[in-house]
Design a protein around this motif. Structure first.
Motif, PDB file in Angstrom:
ATOM      1  N   GLY A 149     135.086 -48.381  84.637  1.00  0.00           N
ATOM      2  CA  GLY A 149     134.918 -49.552  85.498  1.00  0.00           C
ATOM      3  C   GLY A 149     133.772 -49.471  86.492  1.00  0.00           C
ATOM      4  O   GLY A 149     133.586 -50.386  87.302  1.00  0.00           O
ATOM      5  N   GLU A 159     130.471 -51.396  81.928  1.00  0.00           N
ATOM      6  CA  GLU A 159     130.518 -51.428  80.455  1.00  0.00           C
ATOM      7  C   GLU A 159     129.172 -51.677  79.792  1.00  0.00           C
ATOM      8  O   GLU A 159     129.061 -51.618  78.571  1.00  0.00           O
ATOM      9  CB  GLU A 159     131.536 -52.462  79.927  1.00  0.00           C
ATOM     10  CG  GLU A 159     130.961 -53.840  79.584  1.00  0.00           C
ATOM     11  CD  GLU A 159     131.939 -54.986  79.692  1.00  0.00           C
ATOM     12  OE1 GLU A 159     133.099 -54.788  80.097  1.00  0.00           O
ATOM     13  OE2 GLU A 159     131.520 -56.103  79.364  1.00  0.00           O
ATOM     14  N   TYR A 175     140.178 -49.833  77.471  1.00  0.00           N
ATOM     15  CA  TYR A 175     139.962 -51.280  77.367  1.00  0.00           C
ATOM     16  C   TYR A 175     140.969 -51.804  76.335  1.00  0.00           C
ATOM     17  O   TYR A 175     141.228 -51.145  75.333  1.00  0.00           O
ATOM     18  CB  TYR A 175     138.557 -51.603  76.875  1.00  0.00           C
ATOM     19  CG  TYR A 175     137.419 -51.257  77.816  1.00  0.00           C
ATOM     20  CD1 TYR A 175     137.631 -50.829  79.121  1.00  0.00           C
ATOM     21  CD2 TYR A 175     136.101 -51.384  77.380  1.00  0.00           C
ATOM     22  CE1 TYR A 175     136.567 -50.530  79.962  1.00  0.00           C
ATOM     23  CE2 TYR A 175     135.032 -51.088  78.211  1.00  0.00           C
ATOM     24  CZ  TYR A 175     135.267 -50.653  79.496  1.00  0.00           C
ATOM     25  OH  TYR A 175     134.212 -50.373  80.317  1.00  0.00           O
ATOM     26  N   HIS A 223     136.454 -58.846  81.523  1.00  0.00           N
ATOM     27  CA  HIS A 223     136.263 -57.846  82.580  1.00  0.00           C
ATOM     28  C   HIS A 223     135.580 -58.381  83.831  1.00  0.00           C
ATOM     29  O   HIS A 223     135.100 -57.595  84.659  1.00  0.00           O
ATOM     30  CB  HIS A 223     135.441 -56.670  82.044  1.00  0.00           C
ATOM     31  CG  HIS A 223     136.186 -55.788  81.087  1.00  0.00           C
ATOM     32  ND1 HIS A 223     135.570 -54.808  80.349  1.00  0.00           N
ATOM     33  CD2 HIS A 223     137.498 -55.750  80.742  1.00  0.00           C
ATOM     34  CE1 HIS A 223     136.471 -54.206  79.589  1.00  0.00           C
ATOM     35  NE2 HIS A 223     137.644 -54.754  79.796  1.00  0.00           N
ATOM     36  N   GLU A 265     136.899 -56.947  87.290  1.00  0.00           N
ATOM     37  CA  GLU A 265     136.553 -55.537  87.528  1.00  0.00           C
ATOM     38  C   GLU A 265     135.041 -55.354  87.689  1.00  0.00           C
ATOM     39  O   GLU A 265     134.584 -54.491  88.448  1.00  0.00           O
ATOM     40  CB  GLU A 265     137.033 -54.675  86.355  1.00  0.00           C
ATOM     41  CG  GLU A 265     138.540 -54.549  86.243  1.00  0.00           C
ATOM     42  CD  GLU A 265     138.959 -54.167  84.830  1.00  0.00           C
ATOM     43  OE1 GLU A 265     139.018 -55.075  83.964  1.00  0.00           O
ATOM     44  OE2 GLU A 265     139.221 -52.970  84.594  1.00  0.00           O
ATOM     45  N   THR A 266     134.272 -56.147  86.939  1.00  0.00           N
ATOM     46  CA  THR A 266     132.813 -56.068  87.061  1.00  0.00           C
ATOM     47  C   THR A 266     132.386 -56.389  88.484  1.00  0.00           C
ATOM     48  O   THR A 266     131.555 -55.694  89.085  1.00  0.00           O
ATOM     49  CB  THR A 266     132.156 -57.051  86.078  1.00  0.00           C
ATOM     50  OG1 THR A 266     132.541 -56.686  84.749  1.00  0.00           O
ATOM     51  CG2 THR A 266     130.641 -57.029  86.197  1.00  0.00           C
TER      52      THR A 266
END
Lengths: 328, 328
Positions: free
Chosen positions: B55, B114, B127, B185, B188-189
């Motif tokens: 992450g 990622e 993931y 994502h 979280e990004t």
């Protein structure tokens, strides 16, 4: 942040990147899907069928206004890593890229095929297999921070080798830079690096671990690309030195190899290779840090507390090769 | 190689990188294997069980000896891309990183969770799902180089929009920088980007496409991180402007949007968002290039033939915000 390249600064002419090598691969037979690709956005069709660029390497350059050396330094990372390993230490000190920039070299920092910004391709469609991933647990022992049973998820419980110079507070930051890798792509990885070298012209290559393994093979196959090759803890050597006797080699070894069976085996392979190279009249210098009284280095000396000391030893070797050539 | 940052050069104090955000995830139940990891080397045990850092974002910095502005520029890439998109154009001209360095800004070029050097984690274990990949075919129409049926594997057969400013000889080099991505994502990004921003302090954010979408949301949630936000062709907007009225916004649109249904939908979302922001008293400036008589730009104006012209428009906006603030 203690991020100074140098007190007086470095005067740069250019900074940028390019991709080298690779080919087009075409995928078919994948189902089309409707997916919400953009966060908060409407769905759109996603179709994985079509053309991909695969097998390329990524190369990042910094060029001085007035470099002090007529050939640049190129960096190849180790297994499960990327060019980020040369940019900074995990505890935020300047990396070897800064050290060699500051010494007056233009620099090229590479990501190998499938790693980092070089990207990777769908499997099992374009790549045949799944990748392997590196855990913090494996890195603890393979990078010789400590014995395998000295690792714990809780940093307070970790037990490094006595006198280890690795910056322990940065160990999880080291883990942040691990990337997946495929184990059967060595040949294509080298091909993409050769394309990069055709574009840059001859370099001083500094390569780590798996990258060091590839560097030894590259020097054997394409000596014309290299002023010299520095292999930092190369993970094995190729069977055949080829024309590598035309390239000066520096091979760097760090501490506690005897405590890691995989490294005992890798070093045996490299020692045998170095012997062959010497028998062919090659110029091979061994920088065995513990033998010089420099103790406590891990498998990643460019990150250890004495990273600048080790870089200084490498620079001194480069300067000695330059001086010998000038005198010859 | 036409890679000049600037004729007079740039005097830099530091270059390096760091990782921000992320967490430890632990994998178990994977079979151990004996694998030849090192080319030409002996097999060793590979054990995928253990701890991973997952992450995190990756942030690369260049700091001037004497920056002309008191806040740096940070760059967020678009979907299926990495920070490499800001470093150079696909035909080898300097990228927007160089443009803003040369203008006197410290720069931070990011890879999102990622993507690229930020790495990615095993799926379906850490993931939950498989990624999607971008084909050259999709990029041709989604990046509005031409109509979908204007793409062909053979470069000689490709039919771009009339007057396209995208450097067609570099189209496959654009494809070389595409990376896989996961579509779920976003949250979280952003968290990993927020950690990066906590470390850098307030920035001028320049963000492209998916990155522009994230940038609008970030400005709404955390206005304290931004001197201003430049969203270049943002792929949709969040539903709620939150506190974004505290952040000056520049939204950049390029040519031929009406020929790409996905972009018509994305722009509708962003136009509605901009209207909400204006109603809240927000400072929103629209840089609609075709409306200004600048025709032929694709979805990636930082790569088009007039990339410096578009960068100049962005810089002029930043300078106008700085001047207004100084006058106020």
């Amino acid at each position: 942040m203690t991020d100074d390249v140098a007190r007086p600064g470095v005067h740069i002419r250019a900074i940028g990147s390019f991709f080298a090598g690779g080919r087009i691969a075409t995928l078919s037979g994948q189902p089309k899907r409707q997916i919400q690709v953009a966060r908060h956005g409407p769905q759109r069709e996603v179709d994985l069928n079509g053309d991909y660029v695969t097998g390329q390497s990524y190369v990042q350059f910094v060029h001085h206004v007035a470099p002090r050396f007529d050939a640049p330094v190129m960096f190849w990372h180790g297994g499960a890593m990327t060019g980020a390993m040369w940019e900074a230490t995990p505890d935020g000190r300047p990396g070897w890229q800064s050290y060699f920039l500051n010494a007056g070299f233009d620099t090229y920092v590479c990501d190998a095929m499938e790693r980092g910004r070089a990207s990777w391709s769908p499997y099992p469609d374009i790549y045949a297999t799944a990748p392997i991933h590196r855990t913090l647990n494996e890195a603890w022992s393979m990078f010789r921070i400590g014995e395998a049973d000295g690792y714990a998820t809780d940093p307070a419980q970790r037990k490094p080798f006595p006198g280890s110079l690795f910056p322990l507070d940065g160990f999880d930051d080291l883990g942040a830079q691990f990337v997946p890798r495929w184990t059967e792509h060595g040949h294509e990885t080298l091909d993409a690096y050769y394309e990069a070298l055709r574009r840059t012209g001859p370099v001083w290559l500094i390569a780590h671990s798996q990258g060091g393994n590839l560097a030894l093979e590259a020097a054997a196959r394409h000596p014309e690309f290299f002023r010299g090759v520095v292999a930092v803890e190369p993970a094995s050597a190729p069977p055949d030195p080829g024309d590598a006797n035309r390239v000066p080699h520096l091979i760097v070894w760090c501490d506690n190899i005897d405590k890691a069976p995989a490294w005992v085996a890798y070093r045996q392979s490299v020692d045998a290779y170095a012997d062959k190279l010497v028998a062919l009249g090659g110029n091979v210098h061994l920088l065995d840090l513990p033998a010089l009284g420099i103790h406590g280095n891990s498998h990643v000396p460019m990150m250890d507390a004495n990273s600048d000391v080790v870089a200084g030893e490498v620079l001194a070797w480069v300067e000695s090769v330059v001086a010998t050539k000038a005198a010859g």
